[in-house]
Design a protein around this motif. Structure first.
Motif, mmCIF file in Angstrom:
data_model
loop_
_atom_site.group_PDB
_atom_site.id
_atom_site.type_symbol
_atom_site.label_atom_id
_atom_site.label_comp_id
_atom_site.label_asym_id
_atom_site.label_seq_id
_atom_site.Cartn_x
_atom_site.Cartn_y
_atom_site.Cartn_z
ATOM 1 N N VAL A 288 0.846 -1.197 0.000
ATOM 2 C CA VAL A 288 0.000 0.000 0.000
ATOM 3 C C VAL A 288 0.875 1.237 0.000
ATOM 4 N N ARG A 289 1.897 1.240 0.832
ATOM 5 C CA ARG A 289 2.796 2.400 0.917
ATOM 6 C C ARG A 289 3.470 2.674 -0.423
ATOM 7 N N VAL A 290 4.011 1.641 -1.056
ATOM 8 C CA VAL A 290 4.695 1.803 -2.347
ATOM 9 C C VAL A 290 3.714 2.257 -3.429
ATOM 10 N N THR A 291 2.545 1.644 -3.479
ATOM 11 C CA THR A 291 1.544 1.995 -4.486
ATOM 12 C C THR A 291 1.092 3.440 -4.348
ATOM 13 N N VAL A 292 0.832 3.872 -3.120
ATOM 14 C CA VAL A 292 0.400 5.249 -2.891
ATOM 15 C C VAL A 292 1.517 6.229 -3.229
ATOM 16 N N ALA A 293 2.745 5.894 -2.881
ATOM 17 C CA ALA A 293 3.881 6.766 -3.220
ATOM 18 C C ALA A 293 4.001 6.926 -4.732
ATOM 19 N N HIS A 294 3.846 5.828 -5.472
ATOM 20 C CA HIS A 294 3.911 5.905 -6.935
ATOM 21 C C HIS A 294 2.763 6.748 -7.499
ATOM 22 N N ARG A 295 1.558 6.558 -6.972
ATOM 23 C CA ARG A 295 0.411 7.309 -7.462
ATOM 24 C C ARG A 295 0.594 8.802 -7.202
ATOM 25 N N LEU A 296 1.041 9.152 -5.986
ATOM 26 C CA LEU A 296 1.264 10.565 -5.683
ATOM 27 C C LEU A 296 2.383 11.152 -6.537
ATOM 28 N N GLY A 297 3.415 10.368 -6.787
ATOM 29 C CA GLY A 297 4.498 10.827 -7.645
ATOM 30 C C GLY A 297 4.034 11.112 -9.055
#
Length: 120
Positions: free
Chosen positions: A92-101
């Protein structure tokens, strides 16, 4: 705890929170985002009549003290029992970081906290 900046009010912020919620909910092993107290107290009929889902998605809070600061993202999820909790939280953390990026690339890296609040 919203700090009241221009970045945390209005439709642009709501759209960003919706994107983060969708990214988190789509991760393998996530059963659903944890509903907040307001979501539990508000009936589905009331939300449909007002044309919204209480303003913000359940389980996601995004704040930042000023426009130059990184986003502080708090995500609360309920995971499936068949998945390792730590793997779900990391994904979840990695996916959200990618989406925000992808949505706001010139911003400083967000501070993301994922809490697994239950298992189903």
């Amino acid at each position: 705890m919203t700090f009241g900046t221009a970045d945390t009010a209005g439709p642009a912020h709501a759209a960003l929170v919706d994107q983060v919620a969708a990214a988190a909910a789509g991760v393998s092993g996530v059963a659903f985002l944890r509903p907040g107290l307001a979501d539990r107290l508000r009936s589905n009929r009331h939300r449909a009549a007002n044309g919204n889902n209480s303003g913000t998605p359940a389980g996601v809070r995004m704040t930042r003290p000023d426009a130059d600061s990184p986003w502080h993202v708090e995500i609360h999820v309920v995971a499936l029992r068949t998945a390792r909790t730590v793997d779900v939280a990391r994904a979840v953390r990695v996916t959200v970081a990618h989406r925000l990026g992808a949505l706001s690339p010139p911003q400083p890296a967000p501070r993301i906290t994922v809490t697994v609040t239950g298992l189903v």
